[in-house]
Enzyme design. Structure first.
Site, PDB file in Angstrom:
ATOM      1  N   TRP A 186       0.834  -1.215   0.000  1.00 33.68           N
ATOM      2  CA  TRP A 186       0.000   0.000   0.000  1.00 33.68           C
ATOM      3  C   TRP A 186       0.867   1.263   0.000  1.00 33.68           C
ATOM      4  CZ3 TRP A 186      -0.346  -3.993   3.529  1.00 33.68           C
ATOM      5  CH2 TRP A 186       0.413  -3.851   4.678  1.00 33.68           C
ATOM      6  N   ARG A 187       2.180   1.111   0.081  1.00 35.84           N
ATOM      7  CA  ARG A 187       3.054   2.282   0.132  1.00 35.84           C
ATOM      8  C   ARG A 187       3.033   3.041  -1.184  1.00 35.84           C
ATOM      9  NH1 ARG A 187       6.716   1.970   4.593  1.00 35.84           N
ATOM     10  NH2 ARG A 187       5.212   2.475   6.212  1.00 35.84           N
ATOM     11  N   GLU A 209      -5.086   0.473   6.481  1.00 38.43           N
ATOM     12  CA  GLU A 209      -5.015   0.859   7.897  1.00 38.43           C
ATOM     13  C   GLU A 209      -5.971   0.037   8.755  1.00 38.43           C
ATOM     14  OE1 GLU A 209      -2.773   2.467   9.307  1.00 38.43           O
ATOM     15  OE2 GLU A 209      -1.791   3.128   7.476  1.00 38.43           O
ATOM     16  N   GLN A 217      -4.926  -4.742  13.789  1.00 33.56           N
ATOM     17  CA  GLN A 217      -4.567  -5.848  14.694  1.00 33.56           C
ATOM     18  C   GLN A 217      -3.734  -6.911  14.001  1.00 33.56           C
ATOM     19  OE1 GLN A 217      -8.151  -5.080  15.227  1.00 33.56           O
ATOM     20  NE2 GLN A 217      -8.312  -4.874  17.438  1.00 33.56           N
ATOM     21  N   THR A 218      -3.157  -6.567  12.860  1.00 29.46           N
ATOM     22  CA  THR A 218      -2.422  -7.570  12.084  1.00 29.46           C
ATOM     23  C   THR A 218      -1.076  -6.992  11.655  1.00 29.46           C
ATOM     24  OG1 THR A 218      -4.569  -8.316  11.246  1.00 29.46           O
ATOM     25  CG2 THR A 218      -2.632  -9.104  10.087  1.00 29.46           C
ATOM     26  N   GLY A 269      -8.868 -12.668  11.092  1.00 28.43           N
ATOM     27  CA  GLY A 269      -9.345 -12.498  12.466  1.00 28.43           C
ATOM     28  C   GLY A 269      -9.934 -11.112  12.710  1.00 28.43           C
ATOM     29  N   TYR A 270     -10.408 -10.909  13.932  1.00 27.42           N
ATOM     30  CA  TYR A 270     -11.040  -9.634  14.311  1.00 27.42           C
ATOM     31  C   TYR A 270     -12.018  -9.195  13.216  1.00 27.42           C
ATOM     32  CZ  TYR A 270      -7.391  -9.534  17.836  1.00 27.42           C
ATOM     33  OH  TYR A 270      -6.570  -9.853  18.878  1.00 27.42           O
ATOM     34  N   TYR A 282      -6.635   6.494  15.808  1.00 27.61           N
ATOM     35  CA  TYR A 282      -5.427   6.125  15.047  1.00 27.61           C
ATOM     36  C   TYR A 282      -5.733   6.078  13.543  1.00 27.61           C
ATOM     37  CZ  TYR A 282      -2.187   3.275  12.531  1.00 27.61           C
ATOM     38  OH  TYR A 282      -1.328   2.837  11.556  1.00 27.61           O
ATOM     39  N   ASP A 294      -0.068   4.246  17.418  1.00 22.97           N
ATOM     40  CA  ASP A 294      -0.381   2.818  17.542  1.00 22.97           C
ATOM     41  C   ASP A 294       0.665   2.199  18.472  1.00 22.97           C
ATOM     42  OD1 ASP A 294       1.898   2.790  16.034  1.00 22.97           O
ATOM     43  OD2 ASP A 294       1.112   1.508  14.433  1.00 22.97           O
ATOM     44  N   CYS A 331      19.386  -0.313  18.843  1.00 22.26           N
ATOM     45  CA  CYS A 331      19.816   1.081  19.071  1.00 22.26           C
ATOM     46  C   CYS A 331      21.027   1.506  18.220  1.00 22.26           C
ATOM     47  CB  CYS A 331      20.075   1.310  20.549  1.00 22.26           C
ATOM     48  SG  CYS A 331      18.594   1.006  21.522  1.00 22.26           S
ATOM     49  N   CYS A 357      19.859   2.930  15.049  1.00 15.03           N
ATOM     50  CA  CYS A 357      18.717   3.858  15.123  1.00 15.03           C
ATOM     51  C   CYS A 357      19.140   5.296  14.787  1.00 15.03           C
ATOM     52  CB  CYS A 357      18.126   3.799  16.528  1.00 15.03           C
ATOM     53  SG  CYS A 357      16.728   4.917  16.715  1.00 15.03           S
TER      54      CYS A 357
HETATM   55  S1  SF4 Z   1      14.295   4.988  19.772  1.00 17.49           S
HETATM   56 FE1  SF4 Z   1      16.145   4.154  18.870  1.00 17.49          FE
HETATM   57  S2  SF4 Z   1      17.713   4.483  20.371  1.00 17.49           S
HETATM   58 FE2  SF4 Z   1      15.771   4.744  21.416  1.00 17.49          FE
HETATM   59  S3  SF4 Z   1      15.320   2.738  22.262  1.00 17.49           S
HETATM   60 FE3  SF4 Z   1      14.355   2.826  20.281  1.00 17.49          FE
HETATM   61  S4  SF4 Z   1      15.868   1.918  18.899  1.00 17.49           S
HETATM   62 FE4  SF4 Z   1      16.938   2.468  20.774  1.00 17.49          FE
END
Ligand code: SF4
Length: 380
Positions: A30-31, A43, A48-49, A87-88, A126, A144, A205, A208
């Site tokens: 759907w992007r 959406e 729930q999926t 489901g749902y 949402y 969400d 992390c 991220c």
């Molecule tokens: S937002 Fe990024 S840095 Fe913070 S907990 Fe989540 S993954 Fe880790």
């Protein structure tokens, strides 16, 4: 970075997240599609999926019902059949009901503001925010499970996630974070970050884009955020169902439209009352639901299934009709169908396991019958 003001953190997210999204966004069916109907269907399925599960259903559903008018025209049975396995099912019923309202009240065009969308069945805050921002470019936030987790960690929100005050704070943060005019892509970026990087148990992390300003990361609190309420123990019910046969057909009943699994077909049966044996409960339930008397011939299978709010153990028996004409007393409709035709009807997951068992049974019986027929053929 631990001492940054909230405004500076938000500013950082507004710059870094869209950059990351342009490179790392998920390739989902759907992007990139702005057709409000398509965004809406996606959406609702995603409520729930997981995206990976919803993808094939989404493509089949949009082929089967290519626009709002086609969905509104379709009988509920065929909508539930297209939804079977997701489901749902309340989502499918509401989608269908809402499509009819959109055709009747808005000339077949989905309204473009979150306030109007919220008035349609099955559209909560949402979904209204997601459709308004992605399909209509409105500056509306979304919140969400994925977005909540990211926000709780970024801003070290340590209060219980489901508490009203926490929800209010998260919605307010989600709204403040939107870069003006960019809500659609920004909301999807937040969802993708939650789904692919800021994972519930093992947040990635180091990969991220927001690690520099994330308070949970700085304080090593990722595992404890968001703070969840203790899990509830799901109540358990014992259920019986009968595969009632008559002249090569089996009896199925359609559940009333309102309520759990509304509009789906099932084998007659119901809850076992306290002190009742399984077979007595089945005879009573069949009589109350479809008005016939049956002889319980023997057990077919026992299976366990978990719904969102309770678990069941389902005991299934082979039955023969003794007396009476099947009528829809405690259900919306009844039908005698040949086992190969069961695939035309939408059944809940537990009942589909019964159908699979019947197919296995029929498959095992065929070679035996063929063998017997050969043995009986006179020698030339
Ligand atoms: S937002 Fe990024 S840095 Fe913070 S907990 Fe989540 S993954 Fe880790």
């Amino acid at each position: 970075m631990n001492t940054l003001t909230q405004a500076k953190r938000i500013h950082f997210v507004q710059a870094a997240l869209p950059r990351w999204y342009r490179r790392r966004r998920r390739d989902l069916p759907w992007r990139g599609r702005r057709d409000p109907y398509v965004v809406w269907v996606a959406e609702i399925m995603l409520q729930q999926t997981r995206a990976a599960t919803a993808g094939p259903y989404f493509e089949r559903f949009c082929r089967r019902f290519p626009d709002i008018a086609a969905l509104a025209r379709a009988p509920l049975d065929s909508v539930l059949k297209a939804w079977e396995g997701l489901g749902y099912y309340g989502r499918a019923r509401n989608l269908h009901r809402a499509a009819r309202r959109v055709v009747g009240e808005f000339g077949g065009r989905l309204p473009g503001t979150a306030q109007q969308l919220l008035k349609l069945p099955g559209i909560g805050r949402y979904t209204a925010g997601a459709v308004a921002s992605i399909a209509f470019g409105a500056d509306e936030p979304v919140l969400d499970g994925n977005v909540s987790r990211v926000l709780c960690r970024l801003f070290a929100v340590g209060t219980e996630l489901k508490a009203a005050a926490t929800q209010k704070r998260l919605w307010s943060l989600a709204r403040r974070m939107i870069p003006p005019g960019e809500a659609g892509a920004f909301n999807q970026a937040l969802m993708d970050l939650g789904a692919t990087v800021c994972l519930p148990r093992s947040p990635q992390c180091p990969a991220c884009p927001l690690k520099k300003i994330c308070l949970a990361h700085a304080r090593n609190r990722q595992q404890e955020l968001p703070r969840r309420s203790p899990p509830r123990r799901l109540p358990h019910q014992t259920i019986v169902a009968g595969v009632i046969r008559k002249a090569g057909r089996v009896l199925i009943g359609r559940r009333p439209e309102e309520g759990l699994l509304g509009g789906l077909w099932e084998f007659p049966g119901g809850k076992v009352e306290k002190g009742e044996t399984l077979t007595a409960a089945l005879r009573r339930e069949v009589r109350e639901e479809v008005g016939i008397r049956v002889r319980v011939a023997g057990p077919l299978m026992t299976l366990r299934h978990a719904y969102s709010h309770f678990r069941i153990t389902l005991h299934v028996f082979e039955c023969r009709r003794l007396a009476g004409r099947a009528m829809a007393l405690g259900c919306a409709a009844v039908r005698w169908v040949r086992p190969p035709e069961l695939g035309r009807y939408a059944f809940p997951a537990a009942n589909r396991k019964i159908i699979a068992a019947l197919r296995r049974q029929a498959g095992a019986a065929k070679p035996r019958l063929r063998g017997r027929a050969r043995a009986q053929r006179p020698a030339k």
